[in-house]
Enzyme design. Structure first.
Site, mmCIF file in Angstrom:
data_model
loop_
_atom_site.group_PDB
_atom_site.id
_atom_site.type_symbol
_atom_site.label_atom_id
_atom_site.label_comp_id
_atom_site.label_asym_id
_atom_site.label_seq_id
_atom_site.Cartn_x
_atom_site.Cartn_y
_atom_site.Cartn_z
ATOM 1 N N ASP A 169 -0.115 -3.778 6.196
ATOM 2 C CA ASP A 169 -1.009 -3.318 7.729
ATOM 3 C C ASP A 169 -2.486 -3.702 7.743
ATOM 4 O O ASP A 169 -3.078 -3.174 8.257
ATOM 5 C CB ASP A 169 -0.800 -1.767 7.561
ATOM 6 C CG ASP A 169 0.479 -1.220 8.067
ATOM 7 O OD1 ASP A 169 1.563 -2.212 8.199
ATOM 8 O OD2 ASP A 169 0.665 -0.068 7.876
ATOM 9 N N ASP A 186 5.966 4.895 5.038
ATOM 10 C CA ASP A 186 6.552 4.115 5.840
ATOM 11 C C ASP A 186 6.735 2.593 5.072
ATOM 12 O O ASP A 186 7.489 1.616 5.674
ATOM 13 C CB ASP A 186 6.448 3.823 7.192
ATOM 14 C CG ASP A 186 4.982 3.052 7.455
ATOM 15 O OD1 ASP A 186 4.129 3.579 6.569
ATOM 16 O OD2 ASP A 186 4.792 2.623 8.522
ATOM 17 N N HIS A 187 6.062 2.445 4.018
ATOM 18 C CA HIS A 187 6.093 1.199 3.070
ATOM 19 C C HIS A 187 6.661 1.423 1.893
ATOM 20 O O HIS A 187 7.137 0.656 1.153
ATOM 21 C CB HIS A 187 4.880 0.603 3.082
ATOM 22 C CG HIS A 187 4.087 0.222 4.453
ATOM 23 N ND1 HIS A 187 4.068 -1.042 4.771
ATOM 24 C CD2 HIS A 187 3.911 0.787 5.321
ATOM 25 C CE1 HIS A 187 3.542 -1.311 5.790
ATOM 26 N NE2 HIS A 187 3.314 -0.164 6.341
ATOM 27 N N HIS A 225 0.800 -1.252 -0.017
ATOM 28 C CA HIS A 225 0.118 0.112 0.061
ATOM 29 C C HIS A 225 1.013 1.223 0.055
ATOM 30 O O HIS A 225 2.052 0.961 0.007
ATOM 31 C CB HIS A 225 -1.036 -0.021 1.163
ATOM 32 C CG HIS A 225 -0.279 -0.069 2.524
ATOM 33 N ND1 HIS A 225 0.370 -0.814 2.879
ATOM 34 C CD2 HIS A 225 -0.450 1.066 3.415
ATOM 35 C CE1 HIS A 225 0.922 -0.562 4.395
ATOM 36 N NE2 HIS A 225 0.379 0.549 4.618
ATOM 37 N N HIS A 239 4.695 -4.582 10.985
ATOM 38 C CA HIS A 239 5.017 -3.985 12.200
ATOM 39 C C HIS A 239 4.933 -4.716 13.479
ATOM 40 O O HIS A 239 4.388 -5.732 13.589
ATOM 41 C CB HIS A 239 3.750 -2.584 12.737
ATOM 42 C CG HIS A 239 3.930 -1.497 11.578
ATOM 43 N ND1 HIS A 239 4.818 -0.598 11.756
ATOM 44 C CD2 HIS A 239 3.264 -1.416 10.450
ATOM 45 C CE1 HIS A 239 4.293 0.424 10.766
ATOM 46 N NE2 HIS A 239 3.628 -0.383 10.051
ATOM 47 N N HIS A 244 1.287 4.050 2.040
ATOM 48 C CA HIS A 244 1.853 4.842 3.055
ATOM 49 C C HIS A 244 3.547 4.947 3.032
ATOM 50 O O HIS A 244 4.157 4.088 2.457
ATOM 51 C CB HIS A 244 1.430 4.406 4.315
ATOM 52 C CG HIS A 244 0.189 4.573 4.730
ATOM 53 N ND1 HIS A 244 -0.791 3.824 5.463
ATOM 54 C CD2 HIS A 244 -0.851 5.430 4.124
ATOM 55 C CE1 HIS A 244 -1.999 4.096 5.634
ATOM 56 N NE2 HIS A 244 -1.967 5.185 4.691
ATOM 57 N N HIS A 293 -7.337 -0.711 5.559
ATOM 58 C CA HIS A 293 -6.442 0.280 6.037
ATOM 59 C C HIS A 293 -6.332 1.406 4.939
ATOM 60 O O HIS A 293 -6.325 2.261 5.373
ATOM 61 C CB HIS A 293 -5.231 -0.602 6.178
ATOM 62 C CG HIS A 293 -4.130 0.246 6.793
ATOM 63 N ND1 HIS A 293 -3.941 0.673 8.127
ATOM 64 C CD2 HIS A 293 -2.904 0.565 6.308
ATOM 65 C CE1 HIS A 293 -2.931 1.483 8.422
ATOM 66 N NE2 HIS A 293 -2.138 1.406 7.074
#
Length: 264
Positions: free
Chosen positions: A138, A64-65, A60, A176, A62, A116
């Site tokens: 996530d 942090d990915h 996805h 995570h 975001h 998410h």
């Protein structure tokens, strides 16, 4: 920590940021990485292990990915796969549910798992080193699930149902290290769940040694994760105490997710 069968592949959880895991899978020569939010941990591992990065799988959009995708692609020439319905650093191969992503000779089946984010996908392989393997970003965490930033409770419940239907032996590679906080919540929801209590003790021991609690498994999550157990009588009743009007599966799930959002 590495989970290694010397005849086949090595699966490594690379820590990043405060609590992310960037999953690296390699055969001793080539590697793939999942959701590289930062390039340096991946580049360091490739250099240390003498690997060539062949593919990047993104679940996805975001940051942090995806934050390390462009740098890693430029440095290695790796092919990038990602969700067709989300903004991923281009160029990339867009994927939707039912598609296949071929990397390291493994055909990963793509599963649509909105909730998410609106276009979130997961990657599933039937057999890697003798057991199925899932990279779920996530959507599913050990003992929990992702927050609903873009999707609806109905979407997330359907997404989790799809993942829960995978074989029990499927290794669940979440993005995570949220396990202990998730299990604290799960124990409040379902205090009589003996499997949950035992798993919490095991995970506390792992974290005390600085070890990851992941990968989990689908079978374990079915037994301990309240978001996969929201139709169980005890879990549904606990949710209805907080939301008495929750009179169907989606409403119960929504109440459970809201409870977790507010849980301290």
């Amino acid at each position: 920590m590495a989970f290694y069968n010397p005849r086949f592949m090595e699966l490594i959880a690379l820590p990043a940021f405060e609590d992310n895991y960037l999953w690296l899978l390699h055969d001793g020569t080539q590697a793939l990485v999942v959701d590289p939010g930062a390039a340096p941990p991946v580049a360091d591992a490739l250099r240390r292990l003498g690997l060539r990065l062949a593919a990047i799988l993104v679940t996805h959009h975001h940051g942090d990915h995806t934050g390390g995708v462009a740098a890693l692609r430029e440095a290695t020439g790796a092919r990038v796969f990602g969700p067709a319905r989300e903004r991923i650093p281009e160029p990339f191969t867009p994927l939707t549910g039912g598609d296949r992503a071929l990397a390291l000779g493994i055909a990963f089946r793509v599963i649509d798992v909105p909730g998410h984010t609106a276009g979130h996908i997961a990657y599933f392989a039937d057999d890697v080193d003798g057991a199925p393997l899932l990279f779920c970003g996530d959507t599913l965490f050990s003992g929990g699930c992702g927050r609903l930033f873009e999707g609806t409770p109905a979407q997330m419940l359907a997404s989790l149902d799809a993942l829960a239907a995978l074989p029990a032996s499927t290794r669940v590679c979440c993005a995570h290290e949220y396990t202990l906080s998730n299990l604290r919540f799960a124990r409040v929801v379902e205090p009589a769940n003996a499997a949950l209590a035992g798993h919490e003790r095991q995970c506390q021991g792992l974290r005390a040694q600085g070890l990851p609690t992941l990968p989990s498994s689908v079978g374990l999550e079915r037994a301990i994760n309240p978001f996969l157990r929201s139709r169980e009588a005890a879990v549904a009743q606990a949710a209805r105490v907080r939301a008495p009007a929750a009179n169907d599966d989606v409403a119960v799930f929504a109440a459970l997710r809201q409870w977790k959002n507010e849980f301290k």
